[in-house]
Design an enzyme around this catalytic site. Structure first.
Site, PDB file in Angstrom:
ATOM      1  N   CYS A   1       0.879  -1.173   0.000  1.00 50.12           N
ATOM      2  CA  CYS A   1       0.000   0.000   0.000  1.00 50.12           C
ATOM      3  C   CYS A   1       0.914   1.219   0.000  1.00 50.12           C
ATOM      4  CB  CYS A   1      -0.994  -0.021   1.163  1.00 50.12           C
ATOM      5  SG  CYS A   1      -0.290   0.201   2.810  1.00 50.12           S
TER       6      CYS A   1
ATOM      7  N   HIS B   1      13.752 -15.171  11.969  1.00 51.68           N
ATOM      8  CA  HIS B   1      13.259 -15.116  13.348  1.00 51.68           C
ATOM      9  C   HIS B   1      11.741 -15.220  13.463  1.00 51.68           C
ATOM     10  CE1 HIS B   1      17.047 -13.002  15.203  1.00 51.68           C
ATOM     11  NE2 HIS B   1      17.346 -14.059  14.469  1.00 51.68           N
TER      12      HIS B   1
ATOM     13  N   HIS C   1      13.105 -19.483  18.474  1.00 48.79           N
ATOM     14  CA  HIS C   1      12.239 -18.840  17.486  1.00 48.79           C
ATOM     15  C   HIS C   1      10.947 -19.625  17.280  1.00 48.79           C
ATOM     16  CE1 HIS C   1      15.346 -15.994  16.915  1.00 48.79           C
ATOM     17  NE2 HIS C   1      16.189 -16.871  16.397  1.00 48.79           N
TER      18      HIS C   1
END
Ligand code: RB5
Length: 149
Positions: A68, A101, A137
């Site tokens: 956008c 991550h 993670h």
């Protein structure tokens, strides 16, 4: 190179960059599902974030790209969806870390804030970088979906 099926969408503030990225993805051998918009007429960015989220949920695509004007609205909208991890990135470093991550599955750009060449570089890095996984993670990403306390 692994080829992916990538759902791509933008509002009027991101359509030009979306079209540049589509061309680049096709050239690189990826399959692209272009969910619009396709002109300069003003449209609402949540509709396009929702379309990409639907494509991911239904298995029609395995990654998403959203653009956008700033990348902010469309990333907020995308992240309302349970299985979407959308990252608004600005450079190759944030693109890489969003995969390593956060296991991001949607990359977001601001069509009015990033140059086309930088965005192309980000997208290439994003698609080539695997999730690091591992205890740290994987646990954190699971917590995003309330799957782990
Ligand atoms: C549209 O003018 C603009 O608000 C939109 O593209 C986006 O920047 C919103 O976050």
């Amino acid at each position: 190179m692994t080829s992916h099926i990538i759902a791509l969408a933008a509002d009027h503030g991101g359509v030009e960059l979306k079209d540049v990225l589509r061309e680049d993805l096709v050239k690189a051998g990826h399959k692209v599902v272009d969910l619009g918009t396709n002109g300069s007429e003003s449209v609402d960015y949540p509709d396009f974030a929702n379309a990409v989220a639907d494509a991911l949920r239904s298995g029609k695509a395995n990654f998403g790209v959203l653009v956008c004007g700033t990348g902010i609205g469309i990333s907020i909208a995308a992240n309302r969806h349970q299985d979407v991890r959308a990252a608004l990135v600005h450079d190759a470093f944030t693109a890489r870390l969003s995969r390593q991550h956060n296991d991001a599955n949607v990359i977001c750009f601001g069509g009015r804030t990033i140059g086309a060449e930088v965005a192309k570089d980000c997208l290439k890095v994003f698609l080539e970088t695997p999730f690091d996984g591992g205890d740290r993670h994987a646990r954190r990403v699971a917590k995003l979906n309330g799957l782990s306390k």
